[in-house]
Design a protein around this motif. Structure first.
Motif, mmCIF file in Angstrom:
data_model
loop_
_atom_site.group_PDB
_atom_site.id
_atom_site.type_symbol
_atom_site.label_atom_id
_atom_site.label_comp_id
_atom_site.label_asym_id
_atom_site.label_seq_id
_atom_site.Cartn_x
_atom_site.Cartn_y
_atom_site.Cartn_z
ATOM 1 N N TRP A 95 55.790 -8.787 62.844
ATOM 2 C CA TRP A 95 56.322 -8.494 61.517
ATOM 3 C C TRP A 95 56.533 -6.987 61.368
ATOM 4 O O TRP A 95 55.798 -6.184 61.951
ATOM 5 C CB TRP A 95 55.364 -8.977 60.430
ATOM 6 C CG TRP A 95 55.143 -10.452 60.420
ATOM 7 C CD1 TRP A 95 54.018 -11.114 60.813
ATOM 8 C CD2 TRP A 95 56.063 -11.462 59.983
ATOM 9 N NE1 TRP A 95 54.171 -12.464 60.665
ATOM 10 C CE2 TRP A 95 55.420 -12.712 60.159
ATOM 11 C CE3 TRP A 95 57.362 -11.432 59.484
ATOM 12 C CZ2 TRP A 95 56.035 -13.921 59.836
ATOM 13 C CZ3 TRP A 95 57.979 -12.634 59.163
ATOM 14 C CH2 TRP A 95 57.323 -13.857 59.334
ATOM 15 N N ASN A 96 57.543 -6.629 60.582
ATOM 16 C CA ASN A 96 57.804 -5.227 60.280
ATOM 17 C C ASN A 96 57.230 -4.898 58.906
ATOM 18 O O ASN A 96 57.636 -5.489 57.899
ATOM 19 C CB ASN A 96 59.306 -4.943 60.317
ATOM 20 C CG ASN A 96 59.891 -5.189 61.698
ATOM 21 O OD1 ASN A 96 59.355 -4.715 62.696
ATOM 22 N ND2 ASN A 96 60.983 -5.935 61.757
ATOM 23 N N ILE A 97 56.284 -3.971 58.874
ATOM 24 C CA ILE A 97 55.510 -3.694 57.666
ATOM 25 C C ILE A 97 55.820 -2.299 57.143
ATOM 26 O O ILE A 97 55.646 -1.290 57.857
ATOM 27 C CB ILE A 97 53.997 -3.817 57.944
ATOM 28 C CG1 ILE A 97 53.665 -5.177 58.582
ATOM 29 C CG2 ILE A 97 53.193 -3.596 56.664
ATOM 30 C CD1 ILE A 97 54.029 -6.371 57.738
ATOM 31 N N TYR A 98 56.281 -2.245 55.893
ATOM 32 C CA TYR A 98 56.502 -0.964 55.221
ATOM 33 C C TYR A 98 55.151 -0.388 54.809
ATOM 34 O O TYR A 98 54.336 -1.066 54.181
ATOM 35 C CB TYR A 98 57.392 -1.161 53.994
ATOM 36 C CG TYR A 98 57.430 0.035 53.072
ATOM 37 C CD1 TYR A 98 58.247 1.137 53.352
ATOM 38 C CD2 TYR A 98 56.645 0.072 51.923
ATOM 39 C CE1 TYR A 98 58.276 2.238 52.511
ATOM 40 C CE2 TYR A 98 56.672 1.166 51.068
ATOM 41 C CZ TYR A 98 57.487 2.246 51.372
ATOM 42 O OH TYR A 98 57.510 3.337 50.532
ATOM 43 N N VAL A 99 54.924 0.869 55.179
ATOM 44 C CA VAL A 99 53.655 1.539 54.894
ATOM 45 C C VAL A 99 53.918 2.850 54.169
ATOM 46 O O VAL A 99 54.807 3.621 54.549
ATOM 47 C CB VAL A 99 52.876 1.824 56.201
ATOM 48 C CG1 VAL A 99 51.593 2.613 55.922
ATOM 49 C CG2 VAL A 99 52.549 0.519 56.928
ATOM 50 N N GLU A 100 53.159 3.090 53.119
ATOM 51 C CA GLU A 100 53.138 4.384 52.433
ATOM 52 C C GLU A 100 51.793 5.039 52.704
ATOM 53 O O GLU A 100 50.752 4.399 52.600
ATOM 54 C CB GLU A 100 53.268 4.214 50.907
ATOM 55 C CG GLU A 100 54.628 3.871 50.404
ATOM 56 C CD GLU A 100 54.662 3.772 48.877
ATOM 57 O OE1 GLU A 100 53.725 4.279 48.216
ATOM 58 O OE2 GLU A 100 55.608 3.168 48.362
ATOM 59 N N ARG A 101 51.830 6.319 53.032
ATOM 60 C CA ARG A 101 50.586 7.063 53.215
ATOM 61 C C ARG A 101 50.604 8.304 52.325
ATOM 62 O O ARG A 101 51.604 9.018 52.263
ATOM 63 C CB ARG A 101 50.397 7.467 54.670
ATOM 64 C CG ARG A 101 50.146 6.275 55.592
ATOM 65 C CD ARG A 101 49.548 6.729 56.922
ATOM 66 N NE ARG A 101 50.451 7.616 57.636
ATOM 67 C CZ ARG A 101 50.052 8.573 58.489
ATOM 68 N NH1 ARG A 101 48.767 8.774 58.687
ATOM 69 N NH2 ARG A 101 50.940 9.314 59.112
ATOM 70 N N TYR A 102 49.507 8.538 51.658
ATOM 71 C CA TYR A 102 49.328 9.724 50.834
ATOM 72 C C TYR A 102 48.279 10.582 51.527
ATOM 73 O O TYR A 102 47.106 10.195 51.610
ATOM 74 C CB TYR A 102 48.903 9.345 49.425
ATOM 75 C CG TYR A 102 50.004 8.614 48.683
ATOM 76 C CD1 TYR A 102 50.862 9.297 47.825
ATOM 77 C CD2 TYR A 102 50.216 7.249 48.876
ATOM 78 C CE1 TYR A 102 51.899 8.637 47.167
ATOM 79 C CE2 TYR A 102 51.250 6.585 48.224
ATOM 80 C CZ TYR A 102 52.080 7.280 47.375
ATOM 81 O OH TYR A 102 53.108 6.629 46.735
ATOM 82 N N VAL A 103 48.723 11.710 52.036
ATOM 83 C CA VAL A 103 47.894 12.522 52.917
ATOM 84 C C VAL A 103 47.464 13.795 52.200
ATOM 85 O O VAL A 103 48.299 14.548 51.688
ATOM 86 C CB VAL A 103 48.654 12.871 54.215
ATOM 87 C CG1 VAL A 103 47.771 13.699 55.139
ATOM 88 C CG2 VAL A 103 49.117 11.595 54.913
ATOM 89 N N CYS A 104 46.161 14.007 52.164
ATOM 90 C CA CYS A 104 45.586 15.202 51.548
ATOM 91 C C CYS A 104 44.920 16.032 52.647
ATOM 92 O O CYS A 104 43.995 15.533 53.310
ATOM 93 C CB CYS A 104 44.563 14.804 50.491
ATOM 94 S SG CYS A 104 43.678 16.200 49.777
ATOM 95 N N PRO A 105 45.367 17.264 52.878
ATOM 96 C CA PRO A 105 44.804 18.082 53.963
ATOM 97 C C PRO A 105 43.291 18.277 53.848
ATOM 98 O O PRO A 105 42.608 18.428 54.866
ATOM 99 C CB PRO A 105 45.547 19.420 53.818
ATOM 100 C CG PRO A 105 46.813 19.080 53.098
ATOM 101 C CD PRO A 105 46.458 17.951 52.172
ATOM 102 N N GLU A 106 42.776 18.254 52.625
ATOM 103 C CA GLU A 106 41.348 18.498 52.430
ATOM 104 C C GLU A 106 40.500 17.238 52.663
ATOM 105 O O GLU A 106 39.276 17.324 52.767
ATOM 106 C CB GLU A 106 41.075 19.009 51.009
ATOM 107 C CG GLU A 106 41.682 20.367 50.687
ATOM 108 C CD GLU A 106 43.167 20.272 50.357
ATOM 109 O OE1 GLU A 106 43.623 19.175 49.944
ATOM 110 O OE2 GLU A 106 43.873 21.283 50.534
ATOM 111 N N ALA A 107 41.134 16.072 52.720
ATOM 112 C CA ALA A 107 40.388 14.816 52.842
ATOM 113 C C ALA A 107 40.229 14.431 54.312
ATOM 114 O O ALA A 107 41.193 14.447 55.079
ATOM 115 C CB ALA A 107 41.095 13.705 52.088
ATOM 116 N N SER A 108 39.009 14.081 54.678
ATOM 117 C CA SER A 108 38.736 13.709 56.073
ATOM 118 C C SER A 108 38.730 12.200 56.285
ATOM 119 O O SER A 108 38.742 11.735 57.428
ATOM 120 C CB SER A 108 37.383 14.283 56.508
ATOM 121 O OG SER A 108 36.341 13.781 55.687
ATOM 122 N N GLU A 109 38.709 11.419 55.192
ATOM 123 C CA GLU A 109 38.635 9.965 55.301
ATOM 124 C C GLU A 109 39.819 9.311 54.595
ATOM 125 O O GLU A 109 40.473 9.922 53.749
ATOM 126 C CB GLU A 109 37.326 9.451 54.720
ATOM 127 C CG GLU A 109 36.092 9.933 55.487
ATOM 128 C CD GLU A 109 34.823 9.359 54.935
ATOM 129 O OE1 GLU A 109 34.058 8.757 55.705
ATOM 130 O OE2 GLU A 109 34.583 9.510 53.726
#
Length: 273
Positions: free
Chosen positions: A13-27
């Motif tokens: 399956w082809n899955i659309y993914v959104e990622r919200y990336v914060c440089p200060e966050a390690s997890e």
């Protein structure tokens, strides 16, 4: 916070993914949608967790921004949903898992597989049984879906599980549900059939295999996935806590500013602590 999007292949399956990336966050945290919901359902959650953790959202193949990337010739089973979620966890290695509504079942089934990166989970608006109110709702929804009365399906959602949503979000919900295509409605009928046949006993063995701490959150006014009905899992999941959001129904932090603040406190003091 940087927003990134991509389409990834998981189990064919082809899955659309959104990622919200914060440089200060390690997890990172991965979010699991409820029935017929898309990444849009987590707008309030994104605001509450902004800057605290990286976030991973996705749409199942039959809905949202994944729909255009897949040819759907049959309903997607719960086991396939679990496979997709497991594949995304393997790929992105999140520390936290958050689910809403009936996404909680797939979430718990994945947790039973003990994915090594997950340290804690939050399961919101989930119940271990079909309440009389939910039974009435899904039986009516089945009739309307079978008769392809899309407008009335959307109206039913807003008058039942979405009755505490602000009017603007009810209008958004109405347009979303009303405009779903035929294959997605077929998936909805299949999903409702799965819900109708749910038995708590069928999933006891799943609950017993969950080893990470799980936070269960329900709205005080939610008749469809009630706070009383989820409590029985404490007999099977060793580490679990239960929280009730006052003056909130099924959609919790989407319904009011006070509910959003209550959810934010749970994230800060219990999930991410």
């Amino acid at each position: 916070m940087k927003r990134e999007t991509e389409v990834v292949s998981v189990g064919g399956w082809n899955i659309y993914v959104e990622r919200y990336v914060c440089p200060e966050a390690s997890e990172s945290a991965i979010f699991v949608n409820g029935a017929l919901s898309t990444t849009q359902a987590f707008r309030s959650t994104i605001k509450n967790l902004k800057g605290k953790v990286n976030m991973i959202l996705f749409d199942l193949p039959f809905i949202g921004k994944s729909r255009q990337h897949n040819t759907i010739s049959r309903p997607i089973s719960k086991s396939e949903e679990v496979m997709i979620l497991q594949g995304l966890i393997d790929r992105y290695q999140p520390s936290y898992l958050l689910s809403v509504s009936w996404g909680g079942l797939a979430a718990l089934m994945v947790l039973a597989n003990k994915p090594p990166s997950i340290r804690k989970a939050l399961i919101a608006s989930f119940s271990t049984r079909i309440t009389p109110e939910m039974r009435r709702y899904i039986e009516r929804a089945k009739v309307l879906l079978d008769e392809e009365r899309n407008h009335e399906v959307a109206t039913l959602l807003n008058s039942e599980v979405g009755k505490y949503l602000p009017r603007l979000l009810q209008r958004v919900n109405h347009e979303h549900i009303k405009n779903l295509d035929g294959e997605t409605y077929r998936q909805a009928r299949f999903h409702i059939g799965q819900i109708s046949s749910l038995s708590f006993e069928d999933y006891v063995d799943v609950f017993k295999e969950v080893e990470v701490p799980v936070l269960f959150v329900n709205g005080d006014w939610d008749e469809y996935t009630s706070k009383e009905d989820v409590k029985c899992v404490e007999n099977y999941i060793e580490e679990c806590e239960f929280f009730v959001i006052p003056e909130a129904g099924h959609f919790l932090d989407m319904e009011s500013k006070s509910a959003s603040r209550s959810m934010s406190e749970i994230y800060d003091r219990h999930l991410l602590a």
